[in-house]
Design a protein around this motif. Structure first.
Motif, short mmCIF file in Angstrom:
data_model
loop_
_atom_site.label_atom_id
_atom_site.label_comp_id
_atom_site.label_asym_id
_atom_site.label_seq_id
_atom_site.Cartn_x
_atom_site.Cartn_y
_atom_site.Cartn_z
N THR A 253 0.82 -1.08 0.03
CA THR A 253 0.03 -0.17 -0.03
C THR A 253 0.99 1.41 0.05
N VAL A 254 0.61 2.00 -1.08
CA VAL A 254 1.51 3.24 -1.28
C VAL A 254 0.55 4.49 -0.73
N ARG A 255 0.78 5.23 0.16
CA ARG A 255 0.09 6.52 0.42
C ARG A 255 1.10 7.59 0.16
N ARG B 266 5.59 13.57 0.56
CA ARG B 266 5.55 12.34 1.64
C ARG B 266 5.02 11.25 1.04
N ILE B 267 5.77 10.06 1.07
CA ILE B 267 5.19 8.81 0.61
C ILE B 267 5.26 7.77 1.77
N VAL B 268 4.41 6.92 1.90
CA VAL B 268 4.23 5.97 3.20
C VAL B 268 4.15 4.49 2.39
N VAL C 26 10.39 14.12 0.63
CA VAL C 26 11.42 15.04 0.06
C VAL C 26 10.98 16.28 -0.10
N LYS C 27 11.78 17.22 -0.03
CA LYS C 27 11.43 18.83 0.13
C LYS C 27 11.55 19.39 -1.32
N ALA C 28 10.69 20.32 -1.25
CA ALA C 28 10.87 20.91 -2.81
C ALA C 28 12.03 21.60 -2.88
N GLU C 29 12.63 21.98 -4.40
CA GLU C 29 13.93 22.69 -4.57
C GLU C 29 14.24 23.87 -3.45
#
Length: 154
Positions: free
Chosen positions: A71-73, A82-84, A142-145
């Motif tokens: 499961t990818v949230r 943000r990915i879980v 991962v944060k924006a540039e």
């Protein structure tokens, strides 16, 4: 990452079989979230690389090619993505299994494995792992540039 997700945004969810063939669908899901967040090429590459490496690890080493699901949230906003990743494979904390590459050892004498996890964990700005209710849960951010630790050169 409180400023990353706008209050009205809803998490996106993808549930796929733990098979190599599902990696393309996971990658497309991550790329959509990165696009919604307006991530640049570097940040998009970093989150996709990390998710791909961890999902591959779940498939190959967690489920060992057997039946299972991932499961990818995901949430995205102006500050990043943000990915879980969640699975029911045997417990495995990628941080515990991550050894830095043996750069001083000739390639033919290096141990096999571990580099993918190292790349995944060093590609993201934040990572956490938890084992709860029989599920492995890895959270990657991962944060924006604007907050990218390796901004592109002019």
């Amino acid at each position: 990452m409180g400023d990353m997700v706008e209050p009205a945004s809803k998490p996106s969810v993808l549930d796929v079989p733990a098979k190599i063939g599902a990696l393309g669908e996971i990658a497309a899901f991550v790329l959509r979230l990165a696009g919604r967040a307006g991530l640049g090429k570097q940040a998009t590459y970093r989150i996709r690389l990390a998710v791909d490496e961890l999902a591959t690890n779940i498939i190959m080493h967690g489920y060992r090619g057997g039946c299972g699901r991932i499961t990818v949230r995901g949430r995205s906003g102006p500050g990043g993505v943000r990915i879980v990743l969640e699975d029911t494979a045997p417990p495995f904390d990628p941080v515990e299994g991550c050894l830095p590459p043996a750069t001083g050892v000739p390639p033919q004498r290096r141990r096999v494995g571990g580099l993918g996890i190292h790349l995944a964990l060093t590609s993201v700005d934040e990572y956490s792992y938890a084992r709860m209710d029989g599920r492995n849960t890895s959270t990657l951010t991962v944060k924006a540039e604007g907050t990218d630790p390796c901004p592109p050169r002019p």
